[in-house]
Motif scaffolding. Sequence first.
Motif, PDB file in Angstrom:
ATOM      1  N   LEU A 184     -27.249  -2.908  -8.456  1.00 43.86           N
ATOM      2  CA  LEU A 184     -28.165  -1.730  -8.816  1.00 43.86           C
ATOM      3  C   LEU A 184     -27.448  -0.925  -9.902  1.00 43.86           C
ATOM      4  CD1 LEU A 184     -30.336  -0.695  -5.903  1.00 43.86           C
ATOM      5  CD2 LEU A 184     -31.095  -1.725  -7.740  1.00 43.86           C
ATOM      6  N   ASN A 185     -26.174  -0.700  -9.701  1.00 43.68           N
ATOM      7  CA  ASN A 185     -25.392   0.172 -10.439  1.00 43.68           C
ATOM      8  C   ASN A 185     -25.029  -0.660 -11.831  1.00 43.68           C
ATOM      9  OD1 ASN A 185     -24.248   2.819 -10.963  1.00 43.68           O
ATOM     10  ND2 ASN A 185     -22.259   1.626 -10.712  1.00 43.68           N
ATOM     11  N   ASN A 186     -24.709  -1.758 -11.845  1.00 40.42           N
ATOM     12  CA  ASN A 186     -24.159  -2.297 -12.993  1.00 40.42           C
ATOM     13  C   ASN A 186     -25.489  -2.615 -13.869  1.00 40.42           C
ATOM     14  OD1 ASN A 186     -21.741  -2.663 -12.213  1.00 40.42           O
ATOM     15  ND2 ASN A 186     -21.715  -4.739 -11.334  1.00 40.42           N
ATOM     16  N   THR A 187     -26.717  -2.885 -13.205  1.00 39.50           N
ATOM     17  CA  THR A 187     -27.874  -3.057 -14.017  1.00 39.50           C
ATOM     18  C   THR A 187     -28.222  -1.702 -14.652  1.00 39.50           C
ATOM     19  OG1 THR A 187     -28.485  -4.617 -12.518  1.00 39.50           O
ATOM     20  CG2 THR A 187     -30.128  -3.713 -14.083  1.00 39.50           C
ATOM     21  N   ARG A 188     -28.194  -0.641 -13.625  1.00 37.25           N
ATOM     22  CA  ARG A 188     -28.427   0.730 -14.462  1.00 37.25           C
ATOM     23  C   ARG A 188     -27.357   1.115 -15.759  1.00 37.25           C
ATOM     24  NH1 ARG A 188     -25.827   4.989 -14.909  1.00 37.25           N
ATOM     25  NH2 ARG A 188     -23.932   4.049 -13.955  1.00 37.25           N
TER      26      ARG A 188
END
Length: 437
Positions: free
Chosen positions: A254-258
């Motif tokens: 989720l963080n990488n995508t964000r």
Amino acid sequence: MKHLRILLFLLLAFGVSGLRAQSAQEELLANPGNADGIYRVYTPEDAVRTPAPKGYEPFYISHFGRHGSRWLLRNNEYTDLKAYFDAAAEAGGLTDFGQDVRRRIELIYADGIDRAGDLAPLGVTQHREIAGRMYADYPAVFAADSRIDARSTVVVRCVLSMAAFCERLKELNPRLQITRTAGIRNTRIFNFFNAQANPGVSPEYLALPKSKAWKQAGEEFRAGRIDPSRLFGRLFTAEYASRVEQPQRLLQMLNNTRASLHGLDLDVTLDDLFTLDELYALWECDNRDFYLFRGPNPATGRYPEYLAKILLGDLLDRADKAIASGTPAADLRFGHDANLMTLLNLMRFEGCSTTAPSPDRIAEVWRNYRISPMAANIQLIFYRRKGSDEVLVKMLHNEREVRIPLASDTAPYYRWTDLRKFYREILESLPAPSEMN
């Protein structure tokens, strides 16, 4: 190299370091974009430009640049994240907020699938702008029909970054003589961790992040810094949240995508998922991984530095040729973040080569958002004075002047004879892999 001791790699006391004036957490609070780490959008700040000593003019530039902003690196980063939320939806485990996030992830998936690793339009813009500033700052290098030699790895995002950079220079001066190449020979130099281009890369070293010891240490580090329960309580029903497999992996995805969305032209955000404290914790975990594998971690036995010597050697050899030719010229190189990180450590750039006293304190001395954001680059600007054989060099990291641990009465300008000797001695000091423990 005989072998690398994985547990030592992870647990070694790393050395002694100094503290920065501002902590990484303070920097992140002031600019949350720093939490994007290697996905941080390249945003050059107003930088001090120290005038060259009287009479010295630029005549040659040696450059290495990371490709610009891109989509997520692998297709499975899109498919796996979507699968998490599809499974939760099928089981009736999503809250209203979770349903909303799932809709956003579907848009992200549709935009990114089969574009993994591709250069984004912003990445093109970044390199065009860097080229434009380089041209404006050092017009003498790009005068008349100066020779520009541009080289790239075989990876398409690097080739397109090179194309954007060269296109902008050609627009500014159509008379420039620009050659461009991309191939395995370049990849061997600019992406020295690539096992296909460089068969000498140790399989043991490449396997470290997949090893049980590495994964266990990473999981423990992450678990000690971020608790997924707050976010999972918003995304999933109470019953389903307890069933989510590999919760830390989901947080990381989720963080990488964000972070990746900040470099894309997509009207979707995931910035409302994490608090600032959570963003810092996620960044610290990511930063730790890069430091251990690509940074100045002495437990690697200097193996990454040994691989990087081919790139530093290329910088030194081509500079000597440019100085001997006496004509304006530039060497432009386009590659990847991991290679730039290791090169900066080998070249002893400030903020890139200090070891940490423990894994918990890596963020004090090594911050990947400073070292290698998208389109990160180094520039070595060479100066000479009419009637003198002395050559001075100024070094830039992300277009900011840097200093190295080498005495100079004209710093940040260094005598080429001193700088070349400094780097040759570093290269000669690197043990062969067979001599490493």
